[in-house]
Design a protein around this motif. Structure first.
Motif, mmCIF file in Angstrom:
data_model
loop_
_atom_site.group_PDB
_atom_site.id
_atom_site.type_symbol
_atom_site.label_atom_id
_atom_site.label_comp_id
_atom_site.label_asym_id
_atom_site.label_seq_id
_atom_site.Cartn_x
_atom_site.Cartn_y
_atom_site.Cartn_z
ATOM 1 N N SER A 188 42.625 39.086 45.987
ATOM 2 C CA SER A 188 43.071 38.558 44.694
ATOM 3 C C SER A 188 42.290 39.189 43.552
ATOM 4 O O SER A 188 42.859 39.549 42.520
ATOM 5 N N CYS A 201 43.309 42.742 42.883
ATOM 6 C CA CYS A 201 44.637 42.865 42.266
ATOM 7 C C CYS A 201 44.591 42.772 40.742
ATOM 8 O O CYS A 201 45.572 43.107 40.076
ATOM 9 N N MET A 202 43.481 42.338 40.191
ATOM 10 C CA MET A 202 43.369 42.242 38.738
ATOM 11 C C MET A 202 43.288 43.662 38.168
ATOM 12 O O MET A 202 42.601 44.516 38.715
ATOM 13 N N ASN A 203 44.015 43.904 37.069
ATOM 14 C CA ASN A 203 44.088 45.249 36.502
ATOM 15 C C ASN A 203 43.221 45.461 35.277
ATOM 16 O O ASN A 203 42.958 46.603 34.915
ATOM 17 N N THR A 204 42.815 44.387 34.639
ATOM 18 C CA THR A 204 42.036 44.518 33.405
ATOM 19 C C THR A 204 40.899 43.501 33.400
ATOM 20 O O THR A 204 40.908 42.531 34.170
ATOM 21 N N GLU A 230 40.445 41.442 31.033
ATOM 22 C CA GLU A 230 41.072 40.197 30.575
ATOM 23 C C GLU A 230 41.674 39.424 31.747
ATOM 24 O O GLU A 230 41.545 38.199 31.827
ATOM 25 N N GLU A 231 42.333 40.129 32.670
ATOM 26 C CA GLU A 231 42.882 39.463 33.850
ATOM 27 C C GLU A 231 41.772 38.867 34.712
ATOM 28 O O GLU A 231 41.926 37.782 35.273
ATOM 29 N N CYS A 232 40.648 39.564 34.808
ATOM 30 C CA CYS A 232 39.501 39.023 35.549
ATOM 31 C C CYS A 232 38.981 37.757 34.883
ATOM 32 O O CYS A 232 38.652 36.779 35.572
ATOM 33 N N TYR A 233 38.911 37.761 33.553
ATOM 34 C CA TYR A 233 38.515 36.545 32.836
ATOM 35 C C TYR A 233 39.446 35.396 33.192
ATOM 36 O O TYR A 233 38.996 34.279 33.474
ATOM 37 N N GLN A 234 40.743 35.655 33.178
ATOM 38 C CA GLN A 234 41.717 34.603 33.487
ATOM 39 C C GLN A 234 41.485 34.044 34.889
ATOM 40 O O GLN A 234 41.456 32.822 35.085
ATOM 41 N N LEU A 235 41.332 34.922 35.873
ATOM 42 C CA LEU A 235 41.131 34.476 37.245
ATOM 43 C C LEU A 235 39.823 33.718 37.393
ATOM 44 O O LEU A 235 39.791 32.612 37.936
#
Length: 102
Positions: A16, A19-22, A24-29
């Motif tokens: 999981s 699979c994060m691309n940015t 910002e996506e890592c922050y969200q997860l």
């Protein structure tokens, strides 16, 4: 590989994350996955590792990061006797930063 953490569930967790691309996506997860204190503790350990890799002293590291000497010592032990995960991440971040500078 530590057999205590290597499970199907942890494989799925790491997949999981991968699979994060940015950022910002890592922050969200990670905001959904961890508490603020857990994220800050992990970030602190990474900074401690980077500073140890840069040959900073425990005093310098403690002053800059607020990490305890116990945390610094634990990270240092991992750098010398661990699985080289810190070193791999540090080297890749350095390479990314150099690439962005050019």
């Amino acid at each position: 590989m530590n057999k205590k953490i290597k499970t199907e569930l942890t494989d799925k967790l790491f997949q999981s994350i991968l699979c994060m691309n940015t950022v910002e996506e890592c922050y969200q997860l990670f905001e959904d996955l961890c508490t603020v204190n857990e994220i800050q503790a992990i970030a602190q350990r990474m900074e401690v590792a980077a500073m140890l890799d840069a040959k900073c002293t425990y005093v310098e590291i403690a002053e800059k990061t607020g990490a305890s000497t116990a945390t610094i010592s634990r990270v240092n032990r991992c750098l010398h006797y661990g699985t080289d995960g810190y070193k791999l991440a540090i080297d890749r971040v350095k390479a990314l930063e150099q690439k962005e500078e050019n």
